[in-house]
Design a protein around this motif. Structure first.
Motif, PDB file in Angstrom:
ATOM      1  N   ARG A 198       0.776  -1.061  -0.002  1.00  0.00           N
ATOM      2  CA  ARG A 198      -0.476  -0.208  -0.096  1.00  0.00           C
ATOM      3  C   ARG A 198       1.045   1.753   0.098  1.00  0.00           C
ATOM      4  O   ARG A 198       1.579   1.596   0.480  1.00  0.00           O
TER       5      ARG A 198
ATOM      6  N   TYR B 218       0.259   5.626   0.536  1.00  0.00           N
ATOM      7  CA  TYR B 218      -1.015   6.561   1.558  1.00  0.00           C
ATOM      8  C   TYR B 218      -0.675   7.661   1.593  1.00  0.00           C
ATOM      9  O   TYR B 218      -1.961   8.425   1.786  1.00  0.00           O
TER      10      TYR B 218
ATOM     11  N   ASN C  10       0.664  -4.214   3.931  1.00  0.00           N
ATOM     12  CA  ASN C  10       1.218  -3.037   4.462  1.00  0.00           C
ATOM     13  C   ASN C  10       2.739  -3.364   4.365  1.00  0.00           C
ATOM     14  O   ASN C  10       3.706  -3.731   4.965  1.00  0.00           O
TER      15      ASN C  10
ATOM     16  N   GLU D  26      -1.018   0.736  11.184  1.00  0.00           N
ATOM     17  CA  GLU D  26      -1.950   1.380   9.778  1.00  0.00           C
ATOM     18  C   GLU D  26      -2.165   2.795  10.351  1.00  0.00           C
ATOM     19  O   GLU D  26      -2.958   2.748  12.186  1.00  0.00           O
TER      20      GLU D  26
END
Ligand SMILES: Cc1cc2nc3c(=O)[nH]c(=O)nc-3n(C[C@H](O)[C@H](O)[C@H](O)COP(=O)(O)OP(=O)(O)OC[C@H]3O[C@@H](n4cnc5c(N)ncnc54)[C@H](O)[C@@H]3O)c2cc1C
Length: 483
Positions: free
Chosen positions: A99, A101, A127, A133
Protein backbone atom coordinates in the motif's frame (compact mmCIF):
# COMPACT_ATOMS: atom_id res chain seq x y z
CA UNK A 1 -3.55 -18.10 4.16
CA UNK A 2 -2.25 -19.48 0.88
CA UNK A 3 -2.46 -17.17 -2.08
CA UNK A 4 -1.24 -19.90 -4.42
CA UNK A 5 -2.15 -19.19 -7.99
CA UNK A 6 -0.41 -19.80 -11.29
CA UNK A 7 0.85 -16.43 -12.35
CA UNK A 8 1.00 -13.16 -10.44
CA UNK A 9 1.83 -9.56 -11.30
CA UNK A 10 3.90 -7.95 -8.55
CA UNK A 11 3.30 -4.23 -8.89
CA UNK A 12 6.31 -2.42 -7.36
CA UNK A 13 5.68 1.16 -6.24
CA UNK A 14 7.42 2.68 -3.17
CA UNK A 15 8.84 -0.66 -2.07
CA UNK A 16 11.85 -1.04 -4.36
CA UNK A 17 13.40 -3.94 -2.47
CA UNK A 18 13.54 -7.72 -2.31
CA UNK A 19 13.87 -8.19 1.46
CA UNK A 20 10.93 -7.56 3.79
CA UNK A 21 8.56 -7.06 0.93
CA UNK A 22 5.20 -8.61 1.98
CA UNK A 23 3.60 -8.31 -1.47
CA UNK A 24 6.60 -9.93 -3.14
CA UNK A 25 6.63 -12.77 -0.63
CA UNK A 26 2.97 -13.45 -1.32
CA UNK A 27 3.49 -13.19 -5.10
CA UNK A 28 6.21 -15.81 -4.86
CA UNK A 29 3.69 -18.36 -3.61
CA UNK A 30 2.62 -18.64 -7.24
CA UNK A 31 4.62 -20.46 -9.90
CA UNK A 32 5.57 -17.41 -11.94
CA UNK A 33 5.96 -13.79 -10.87
CA UNK A 34 5.99 -10.87 -13.30
CA UNK A 35 7.64 -7.92 -11.51
CA UNK A 36 6.26 -4.65 -12.89
CA UNK A 37 6.88 -0.96 -12.33
CA UNK A 38 4.41 1.55 -13.81
CA UNK A 39 5.42 5.21 -13.85
CA UNK A 40 2.13 6.97 -13.24
CA UNK A 41 2.10 10.37 -14.93
CA UNK A 42 -1.68 10.55 -15.06
CA UNK A 43 -2.75 10.72 -11.42
CA UNK A 44 0.11 12.35 -9.58
CA UNK A 45 -0.51 15.94 -10.87
CA UNK A 46 0.77 18.24 -8.08
CA UNK A 47 2.49 15.31 -6.42
CA UNK A 48 4.47 14.37 -9.55
CA UNK A 49 8.09 13.63 -8.63
CA UNK A 50 10.53 16.52 -8.42
CA UNK A 51 13.79 16.52 -10.36
CA UNK A 52 16.03 15.10 -7.63
CA UNK A 53 13.53 12.34 -6.85
CA UNK A 54 13.37 11.42 -10.52
CA UNK A 55 17.14 10.93 -10.52
CA UNK A 56 16.86 8.75 -7.42
CA UNK A 57 14.04 6.70 -8.89
CA UNK A 58 16.00 6.05 -12.06
CA UNK A 59 18.95 4.70 -10.08
CA UNK A 60 16.70 2.66 -7.80
CA UNK A 61 14.93 1.01 -10.68
CA UNK A 62 18.28 0.03 -12.18
CA UNK A 63 19.30 -1.52 -8.85
CA UNK A 64 15.98 -3.31 -8.43
CA UNK A 65 16.06 -4.67 -11.97
CA UNK A 66 19.54 -6.05 -11.29
CA UNK A 67 18.36 -7.68 -8.06
CA UNK A 68 15.48 -9.28 -10.00
CA UNK A 69 17.86 -10.76 -12.58
CA UNK A 70 16.74 -8.19 -15.15
CA UNK A 71 13.14 -9.33 -15.08
CA UNK A 72 11.53 -5.98 -14.18
CA UNK A 73 9.01 -4.81 -16.75
CA UNK A 74 8.85 -1.03 -16.79
CA UNK A 75 6.02 0.97 -18.30
CA UNK A 76 4.60 4.43 -18.06
CA UNK A 77 0.97 5.44 -18.34
CA UNK A 78 -2.33 4.98 -16.59
CA UNK A 79 -1.87 2.04 -14.20
CA UNK A 80 -5.28 0.41 -14.51
CA UNK A 81 -5.16 0.14 -18.27
CA UNK A 82 -1.52 -0.98 -18.14
CA UNK A 83 -2.31 -3.65 -15.57
CA UNK A 84 -5.22 -4.93 -17.66
CA UNK A 85 -2.96 -5.15 -20.72
CA UNK A 86 -0.29 -7.00 -18.73
CA UNK A 87 -2.83 -9.42 -17.25
CA UNK A 88 -4.34 -10.20 -20.63
CA UNK A 89 -0.91 -10.65 -22.19
CA UNK A 90 0.58 -12.89 -19.51
CA UNK A 91 -2.50 -14.85 -18.49
CA UNK A 92 -1.80 -13.88 -14.86
CA UNK A 93 -4.84 -14.02 -12.61
CA UNK A 94 -3.58 -12.11 -9.60
CA UNK A 95 -2.10 -8.67 -8.82
CA UNK A 96 -0.38 -7.80 -5.55
CA UNK A 97 1.15 -4.61 -4.20
CA UNK A 98 2.21 -2.88 -1.02
CA UNK A 99 0.00 0.00 0.00
CA UNK A 100 0.91 3.65 -0.62
CA UNK A 101 -0.67 6.28 1.58
CA UNK A 102 -0.71 9.57 -0.28
CA UNK A 103 -4.35 10.66 -0.73
CA UNK A 104 -4.25 10.48 -4.53
CA UNK A 105 -2.68 7.02 -4.36
CA UNK A 106 -5.37 5.78 -1.98
CA UNK A 107 -8.11 7.00 -4.34
CA UNK A 108 -6.41 5.51 -7.37
CA UNK A 109 -5.69 2.15 -5.76
CA UNK A 110 -9.25 1.77 -4.44
CA UNK A 111 -10.56 2.32 -7.93
CA UNK A 112 -8.06 -0.13 -9.45
CA UNK A 113 -8.80 -2.79 -6.85
CA UNK A 114 -12.55 -2.55 -7.38
CA UNK A 115 -12.21 -2.64 -11.15
CA UNK A 116 -9.81 -5.61 -11.22
CA UNK A 117 -11.96 -7.58 -8.80
CA UNK A 118 -15.04 -6.90 -10.91
CA UNK A 119 -13.10 -8.15 -13.91
CA UNK A 120 -12.50 -11.42 -12.06
CA UNK A 121 -8.90 -10.98 -10.92
CA UNK A 122 -7.57 -11.62 -7.45
CA UNK A 123 -6.05 -8.54 -5.81
CA UNK A 124 -4.17 -8.29 -2.51
CA UNK A 125 -2.51 -5.29 -0.93
CA UNK A 126 -0.13 -5.31 2.04
CA UNK A 127 1.43 -2.93 4.51
CA UNK A 128 5.06 -2.53 3.49
CA UNK A 129 5.81 1.02 4.59
CA UNK A 130 4.30 1.96 7.94
CA UNK A 131 4.84 0.50 11.41
CA UNK A 132 1.21 1.08 12.35
CA UNK A 133 -1.73 1.50 9.99
CA UNK A 134 -3.05 5.07 10.35
CA UNK A 135 -6.59 3.89 11.05
CA UNK A 136 -5.39 1.65 13.92
CA UNK A 137 -4.10 4.39 16.17
CA UNK A 138 -6.90 6.34 17.83
CA UNK A 139 -7.46 7.93 21.22
CA UNK A 140 -9.50 6.12 23.87
CA UNK A 141 -12.58 7.96 22.64
CA UNK A 142 -11.92 6.93 19.06
CA UNK A 143 -10.69 10.29 17.79
CA UNK A 144 -7.59 11.11 15.82
CA UNK A 145 -4.46 12.21 17.69
CA UNK A 146 -3.28 15.70 16.81
CA UNK A 147 -0.31 15.92 19.16
CA UNK A 148 2.83 13.91 18.59
CA UNK A 149 3.76 12.73 22.11
CA UNK A 150 0.44 11.07 23.00
CA UNK A 151 0.18 9.73 19.44
CA UNK A 152 3.54 8.02 19.75
CA UNK A 153 3.70 7.12 23.45
CA UNK A 154 0.05 6.25 24.15
CA UNK A 155 -1.10 5.35 20.65
CA UNK A 156 1.77 3.61 18.85
CA UNK A 157 3.87 2.22 21.69
CA UNK A 158 0.90 0.60 23.43
CA UNK A 159 -0.51 -0.88 20.18
CA UNK A 160 0.63 -4.33 18.97
CA UNK A 161 4.33 -4.02 18.11
CA UNK A 162 5.50 -3.83 14.50
CA UNK A 163 5.91 -7.24 12.86
CA UNK A 164 9.36 -8.71 12.28
CA UNK A 165 10.94 -8.17 8.85
CA UNK A 166 10.47 -10.90 6.27
CA UNK A 167 13.20 -12.74 4.43
CA UNK A 168 13.65 -12.50 0.67
CA UNK A 169 11.56 -15.01 -1.30
CA UNK A 170 13.28 -18.41 -1.69
CA UNK A 171 13.83 -19.71 -5.25
CA UNK A 172 11.53 -17.21 -6.92
CA UNK A 173 10.67 -17.52 -10.61
CA UNK A 174 10.67 -14.00 -11.98
CA UNK A 175 9.80 -13.41 -15.59
CA UNK A 176 10.06 -10.27 -17.71
CA UNK A 177 7.31 -9.39 -20.16
CA UNK A 178 9.71 -8.59 -22.96
CA UNK A 179 7.11 -7.64 -25.59
CA UNK A 180 5.60 -4.93 -23.39
CA UNK A 181 8.66 -3.77 -21.50
CA UNK A 182 9.39 -0.14 -22.39
CA UNK A 183 12.56 -0.12 -20.28
CA UNK A 184 13.81 2.25 -17.59
CA UNK A 185 15.35 4.68 -20.07
CA UNK A 186 11.99 5.18 -21.77
CA UNK A 187 10.76 6.96 -18.63
CA UNK A 188 13.24 9.76 -19.41
CA UNK A 189 13.74 10.43 -15.71
CA UNK A 190 17.07 12.14 -16.23
CA UNK A 191 17.06 15.75 -17.45
CA UNK A 192 19.07 16.69 -20.55
CA UNK A 193 21.32 18.99 -18.52
CA UNK A 194 23.38 17.05 -16.00
CA UNK A 195 22.70 19.31 -13.00
CA UNK A 196 22.54 16.23 -10.78
CA UNK A 197 26.22 15.21 -10.99
CA UNK A 198 26.97 16.46 -7.46
CA UNK A 199 23.93 14.57 -6.17
CA UNK A 200 25.25 11.44 -7.87
CA UNK A 201 28.59 11.92 -6.10
CA UNK A 202 26.92 11.98 -2.70
CA UNK A 203 24.41 9.13 -3.00
CA UNK A 204 24.17 5.53 -4.06
CA UNK A 205 20.51 4.51 -4.34
CA UNK A 206 19.38 0.88 -4.13
CA UNK A 207 18.63 -1.78 -1.54
CA UNK A 208 22.20 -2.94 -1.14
CA UNK A 209 23.49 0.59 -0.53
CA UNK A 210 20.65 1.13 1.96
CA UNK A 211 21.76 -1.91 3.95
CA UNK A 212 25.37 -0.70 3.96
CA UNK A 213 24.26 2.72 5.15
CA UNK A 214 22.19 1.15 7.91
CA UNK A 215 25.05 -1.05 9.08
CA UNK A 216 27.46 1.90 9.17
CA UNK A 217 24.93 4.02 11.05
CA UNK A 218 24.43 1.37 13.73
CA UNK A 219 28.13 0.74 14.07
CA UNK A 220 29.47 4.29 14.11
CA UNK A 221 26.76 6.90 14.55
CA UNK A 222 23.70 5.96 16.56
CA UNK A 223 25.44 6.10 19.93
CA UNK A 224 26.12 9.81 19.57
CA UNK A 225 22.82 10.49 17.80
CA UNK A 226 21.13 12.62 20.53
CA UNK A 227 23.95 15.16 20.49
CA UNK A 228 25.43 14.83 17.01
CA UNK A 229 22.07 14.97 15.21
CA UNK A 230 21.99 18.73 15.70
CA UNK A 231 25.39 19.52 14.24
CA UNK A 232 25.12 19.96 10.48
CA UNK A 233 28.86 19.65 9.82
CA UNK A 234 28.88 16.14 11.33
CA UNK A 235 27.68 12.92 9.82
CA UNK A 236 25.47 12.62 12.90
CA UNK A 237 22.19 11.33 11.45
CA UNK A 238 21.32 8.22 9.47
CA UNK A 239 20.75 9.79 6.00
CA UNK A 240 18.29 6.96 5.44
CA UNK A 241 15.29 9.13 4.50
CA UNK A 242 15.48 8.66 0.70
CA UNK A 243 15.87 4.90 1.12
CA UNK A 244 12.82 4.87 3.37
CA UNK A 245 10.81 7.01 0.99
CA UNK A 246 11.43 4.78 -2.00
CA UNK A 247 11.20 1.64 0.11
CA UNK A 248 14.73 0.40 -0.56
CA UNK A 249 14.89 -0.03 3.18
CA UNK A 250 11.71 -0.92 5.03
CA UNK A 251 10.65 0.83 8.19
CA UNK A 252 10.26 -2.60 9.83
CA UNK A 253 13.85 -3.51 8.98
CA UNK A 254 15.06 -0.23 10.45
CA UNK A 255 12.91 -0.41 13.59
CA UNK A 256 13.99 -3.97 14.41
CA UNK A 257 17.63 -3.37 13.48
CA UNK A 258 17.71 -0.58 16.07
CA UNK A 259 15.96 -2.73 18.69
CA UNK A 260 18.38 -5.59 18.11
CA UNK A 261 21.26 -3.18 18.31
CA UNK A 262 19.75 -1.76 21.50
CA UNK A 263 19.65 -5.15 23.22
CA UNK A 264 23.39 -5.56 22.69
CA UNK A 265 24.14 -2.00 23.66
CA UNK A 266 23.69 0.11 26.76
CA UNK A 267 22.91 3.43 25.03
CA UNK A 268 19.14 3.14 25.44
CA UNK A 269 18.74 6.87 25.34
CA UNK A 270 20.29 7.10 21.87
CA UNK A 271 18.18 4.27 20.52
CA UNK A 272 14.96 5.70 21.97
CA UNK A 273 15.79 9.11 20.62
CA UNK A 274 16.30 7.67 17.15
CA UNK A 275 13.17 5.50 17.30
CA UNK A 276 11.08 8.52 18.23
CA UNK A 277 12.23 10.18 14.98
CA UNK A 278 10.75 7.18 13.20
CA UNK A 279 7.67 8.01 15.26
CA UNK A 280 7.64 11.47 13.63
CA UNK A 281 7.68 9.75 10.26
CA UNK A 282 4.64 7.72 11.32
CA UNK A 283 2.94 10.84 12.65
CA UNK A 284 3.40 12.66 9.32
CA UNK A 285 1.81 9.80 7.41
CA UNK A 286 -0.93 9.56 10.01
CA UNK A 287 -1.75 13.25 9.65
CA UNK A 288 -1.75 13.06 5.87
CA UNK A 289 -4.05 10.05 5.97
CA UNK A 290 -6.56 11.69 8.30
CA UNK A 291 -6.18 15.22 6.90
CA UNK A 292 -5.63 14.72 3.16
CA UNK A 293 -5.62 18.49 2.55
CA UNK A 294 -2.41 18.84 4.55
CA UNK A 295 -0.22 19.61 1.48
CA UNK A 296 -2.46 22.43 0.29
CA UNK A 297 -4.41 23.82 3.27
CA UNK A 298 -3.37 25.30 6.59
CA UNK A 299 -4.11 22.75 9.30
CA UNK A 300 -4.83 25.69 11.60
CA UNK A 301 -7.34 27.71 9.59
CA UNK A 302 -6.41 30.94 11.38
CA UNK A 303 -3.45 31.06 9.04
CA UNK A 304 -5.78 31.50 6.07
CA UNK A 305 -5.88 35.18 7.05
CA UNK A 306 -2.15 35.60 7.57
CA UNK A 307 -0.62 38.53 5.68
CA UNK A 308 1.95 36.72 3.53
CA UNK A 309 4.21 38.78 1.29
CA UNK A 310 4.07 38.21 -2.47
CA UNK A 311 6.76 35.87 -3.81
CA UNK A 312 9.33 38.02 -5.56
CA UNK A 313 13.09 38.10 -6.01
CA UNK A 314 13.46 37.28 -2.29
CA UNK A 315 12.16 33.77 -2.96
CA UNK A 316 14.69 33.38 -5.75
CA UNK A 317 17.51 34.58 -3.47
CA UNK A 318 16.44 32.05 -0.82
CA UNK A 319 16.31 29.23 -3.37
CA UNK A 320 19.78 30.09 -4.68
CA UNK A 321 21.40 30.46 -1.26
CA UNK A 322 21.97 34.22 -1.73
CA UNK A 323 20.18 35.72 1.28
CA UNK A 324 23.31 37.11 2.91
CA UNK A 325 22.72 35.00 6.04
CA UNK A 326 25.45 32.33 5.99
CA UNK A 327 23.71 29.39 7.72
CA UNK A 328 20.63 29.89 5.50
CA UNK A 329 22.70 30.12 2.34
CA UNK A 330 24.80 27.09 3.32
CA UNK A 331 21.62 25.04 3.83
CA UNK A 332 20.06 26.07 0.55
CA UNK A 333 23.28 25.31 -1.30
CA UNK A 334 23.58 21.95 0.43
CA UNK A 335 20.08 21.21 -0.84
CA UNK A 336 20.91 22.17 -4.41
CA UNK A 337 24.25 20.40 -4.50
CA UNK A 338 23.39 17.18 -2.69
CA UNK A 339 19.59 16.78 -2.89
CA UNK A 340 19.53 16.80 0.91
CA UNK A 341 19.61 19.19 3.83
CA UNK A 342 20.39 18.59 7.46
CA UNK A 343 17.23 18.55 9.61
CA UNK A 344 18.27 21.42 11.90
CA UNK A 345 19.06 23.56 8.90
CA UNK A 346 15.73 22.60 7.28
CA UNK A 347 14.07 24.14 10.33
CA UNK A 348 16.22 27.28 10.08
CA UNK A 349 15.74 27.92 6.37
CA UNK A 350 12.02 27.21 6.85
CA UNK A 351 11.69 29.66 9.70
CA UNK A 352 13.64 32.28 7.74
CA UNK A 353 11.43 31.90 4.66
CA UNK A 354 8.13 31.91 6.50
CA UNK A 355 8.88 34.38 9.25
CA UNK A 356 11.72 36.70 8.21
CA UNK A 357 10.71 36.83 4.52
CA UNK A 358 7.04 36.19 5.34
CA UNK A 359 6.61 34.02 2.26
CA UNK A 360 3.97 31.30 2.29
CA UNK A 361 5.22 27.92 3.49
CA UNK A 362 3.95 26.37 0.26
CA UNK A 363 6.73 28.13 -1.68
CA UNK A 364 9.23 26.41 0.58
CA UNK A 365 7.51 23.05 0.35
CA UNK A 366 7.45 23.28 -3.46
CA UNK A 367 11.17 24.05 -3.69
CA UNK A 368 12.04 21.23 -1.29
CA UNK A 369 9.81 18.94 -3.34
CA UNK A 370 11.77 19.73 -6.46
CA UNK A 371 15.24 19.47 -4.90
CA UNK A 372 15.14 16.79 -2.18
CA UNK A 373 16.02 13.17 -2.92
CA UNK A 374 13.91 12.29 0.14
CA UNK A 375 10.94 14.49 -0.92
CA UNK A 376 7.96 12.89 0.78
CA UNK A 377 4.46 14.34 0.66
CA UNK A 378 3.65 13.44 4.25
CA UNK A 379 6.93 14.49 5.90
CA UNK A 380 7.36 17.58 3.75
CA UNK A 381 3.82 18.91 4.22
CA UNK A 382 3.70 18.15 7.94
CA UNK A 383 7.18 19.60 8.54
CA UNK A 384 6.55 22.80 6.60
CA UNK A 385 3.32 23.35 8.49
CA UNK A 386 5.21 22.60 11.71
CA UNK A 387 7.82 25.25 10.87
CA UNK A 388 5.17 27.76 9.79
CA UNK A 389 3.21 27.32 13.01
CA UNK A 390 0.08 26.40 11.05
CA UNK A 391 0.39 22.64 11.55
CA UNK A 392 -0.75 20.01 14.03
CA UNK A 393 1.44 20.15 17.13
CA UNK A 394 3.43 22.88 15.39
CA UNK A 395 6.23 25.07 16.70
CA UNK A 396 4.48 28.21 17.96
CA UNK A 397 4.66 30.98 15.38
CA UNK A 398 6.38 33.33 17.81
CA UNK A 399 9.30 30.92 18.05
CA UNK A 400 11.34 32.63 15.38
CA UNK A 401 14.81 31.17 15.07
CA UNK A 402 17.61 33.69 15.09
CA UNK A 403 19.88 32.25 12.37
CA UNK A 404 22.96 33.98 13.77
CA UNK A 405 22.54 32.51 17.27
CA UNK A 406 21.54 29.14 15.82
CA UNK A 407 24.62 29.16 13.62
CA UNK A 408 26.86 30.04 16.56
CA UNK A 409 25.30 27.26 18.63
CA UNK A 410 25.21 24.44 16.12
CA UNK A 411 28.06 25.39 13.78
CA UNK A 412 30.40 27.11 16.27
CA UNK A 413 33.53 26.74 14.16
CA UNK A 414 31.68 27.67 10.98
CA UNK A 415 32.70 24.38 9.32
CA UNK A 416 29.33 23.85 7.68
CA UNK A 417 29.09 27.42 6.44
CA UNK A 418 32.64 27.40 5.10
CA UNK A 419 32.00 24.17 3.24
CA UNK A 420 28.97 25.44 1.33
CA UNK A 421 29.88 29.14 1.23
CA UNK A 422 33.59 28.95 0.39
CA UNK A 423 33.67 32.69 -0.37
CA UNK A 424 33.43 33.19 3.42
CA UNK A 425 36.13 30.72 4.36
CA UNK A 426 38.71 33.26 5.55
CA UNK A 427 36.29 35.10 7.81
CA UNK A 428 37.13 34.68 11.52
CA UNK A 429 34.70 32.58 13.58
CA UNK A 430 33.44 35.67 15.38
CA UNK A 431 31.83 36.91 12.15
CA UNK A 432 31.26 33.75 10.16
CA UNK A 433 27.54 33.82 10.96
CA UNK A 434 27.13 37.56 10.50
CA UNK A 435 29.56 38.96 7.94
CA UNK A 436 27.66 42.26 7.86
CA UNK A 437 28.82 42.90 11.43
CA UNK A 438 32.51 42.55 10.58
CA UNK A 439 34.66 45.69 10.36
CA UNK A 440 35.70 46.59 6.81
CA UNK A 441 39.33 45.74 7.57
CA UNK A 442 38.39 42.18 8.56
CA UNK A 443 36.21 41.74 5.51
CA UNK A 444 38.96 42.99 3.28
CA UNK A 445 41.54 40.65 4.89
CA UNK A 446 39.10 37.78 4.26
CA UNK A 447 38.76 38.82 0.60
CA UNK A 448 35.09 39.71 0.99
CA UNK A 449 33.29 42.68 -0.52
CA UNK A 450 29.69 42.67 0.63
CA UNK A 451 27.31 43.17 -2.26
CA UNK A 452 29.92 41.75 -4.63
CA UNK A 453 31.51 38.54 -3.39
CA UNK A 454 28.75 37.82 -0.87
CA UNK A 455 25.31 39.47 -0.56
CA UNK A 456 24.23 42.01 2.00
CA UNK A 457 21.44 40.55 4.15
CA UNK A 458 18.19 40.41 2.19
CA UNK A 459 16.23 41.67 5.21
CA UNK A 460 17.09 43.03 8.62
CA UNK A 461 16.67 40.08 11.01
CA UNK A 462 15.38 42.13 13.93
CA UNK A 463 12.95 44.23 11.93
CA UNK A 464 11.60 41.33 9.90
CA UNK A 465 11.07 39.38 13.10
CA UNK A 466 9.08 42.30 14.48
CA UNK A 467 6.93 42.50 11.33
CA UNK A 468 6.27 38.75 11.47
CA UNK A 469 5.11 39.01 15.07
CA UNK A 470 2.80 41.90 14.17
CA UNK A 471 1.30 39.90 11.30
CA UNK A 472 0.80 36.97 13.67
CA UNK A 473 -0.80 39.21 16.29
CA UNK A 474 -3.44 40.16 13.73
CA UNK A 475 -4.65 36.54 13.38
CA UNK A 476 -3.82 35.29 16.86
CA UNK A 477 -7.04 36.10 18.61
CA UNK A 478 -9.39 34.95 15.89
CA UNK A 479 -11.41 31.88 16.86
CA UNK A 480 -9.81 28.81 15.29
CA UNK A 481 -12.21 26.58 13.33
CA UNK A 482 -11.55 22.85 13.60
CA UNK A 483 -9.53 21.43 10.68
C1 LIG B 1 10.87 22.04 6.43
C2 LIG B 1 11.14 20.54 6.52
C3 LIG B 1 10.87 19.72 5.42
C4 LIG B 1 11.10 18.34 5.50
N1 LIG B 1 10.84 17.55 4.40
C5 LIG B 1 11.04 16.21 4.49
C6 LIG B 1 10.78 15.37 3.36
O1 LIG B 1 10.33 15.80 2.30
N2 LIG B 1 11.05 14.04 3.49
C7 LIG B 1 11.53 13.50 4.67
O2 LIG B 1 11.76 12.29 4.73
N3 LIG B 1 11.75 14.28 5.74
C8 LIG B 1 11.53 15.61 5.69
N4 LIG B 1 11.79 16.40 6.79
C9 LIG B 1 12.13 15.75 8.08
C10 LIG B 1 13.62 15.56 8.36
O3 LIG B 1 14.31 16.75 8.13
C11 LIG B 1 14.24 14.45 7.51
O4 LIG B 1 13.48 13.28 7.62
C12 LIG B 1 15.66 14.13 7.99
O5 LIG B 1 16.46 15.29 7.93
C13 LIG B 1 16.26 13.06 7.12
O6 LIG B 1 17.58 12.84 7.49
P1 LIG B 1 18.04 11.50 8.18
O7 LIG B 1 17.52 10.32 7.42
O8 LIG B 1 19.50 11.58 8.38
O9 LIG B 1 17.25 11.60 9.55
P2 LIG B 1 17.49 10.86 10.94
O10 LIG B 1 17.70 11.92 11.97
O11 LIG B 1 18.50 9.82 10.83
O12 LIG B 1 16.06 10.24 11.25
C14 LIG B 1 15.70 8.90 10.84
C15 LIG B 1 14.44 8.93 10.02
O13 LIG B 1 13.36 9.44 10.79
C16 LIG B 1 12.46 10.14 9.95
N5 LIG B 1 12.36 11.52 10.43
C17 LIG B 1 13.27 12.22 11.12
N6 LIG B 1 12.79 13.44 11.44
C18 LIG B 1 11.56 13.52 10.89
C19 LIG B 1 10.55 14.54 10.86
N7 LIG B 1 10.70 15.71 11.47
N8 LIG B 1 9.40 14.26 10.22
C20 LIG B 1 9.19 13.07 9.61
N9 LIG B 1 10.11 12.07 9.62
C21 LIG B 1 11.27 12.29 10.25
C22 LIG B 1 13.03 10.10 8.55
O14 LIG B 1 12.41 9.04 7.85
C23 LIG B 1 14.50 9.83 8.81
O15 LIG B 1 15.15 9.18 7.73
C24 LIG B 1 11.59 17.78 6.72
C25 LIG B 1 11.86 18.62 7.80
C26 LIG B 1 11.65 19.98 7.70
C27 LIG B 1 11.94 20.85 8.89
Amino acid sequence: MSLATDKTLMWFRQDLRIYDNPALVSACLSSTVFPVYIYDRSHATDSALGGASQWWLQQSLLALNKALNHSLTVLSGEPLSQLLTLLAHTGATQVVWNRSYEPWQIQRDKHIKTHLKQAGYTVHSFNGSLLWEPWQILTKTGTVYKVFTPFYRKGCLTAPPPRLPLDAPKNPVYQAIAELNQGIDSLALLPKINWYHTIAQRWEPGEQAAQQHLAAFLEHTIQQYPQARNIPSLNGTSSLSPYLHFGELSIHQLWHAVLTHASSNSEDNANDCFLSELGWREFSHYLLYHFPDLPSQNFNKKFNDFAWCPADEKLRAWQRGQTGVPIIDAGMRELWQTGFMHNRVRMLVGSYLVKNLRLHWQHGAAWFWECLVDADLAANSASWQWVAGSGADAAPFFRIFNPVLQGEKFDPEGDYVRHYCPELQHLPNAFIHQPWAAPLSILSQAGITLGQTYPYPLVDLKLSRQHALEAYQAIKNKPSPEP
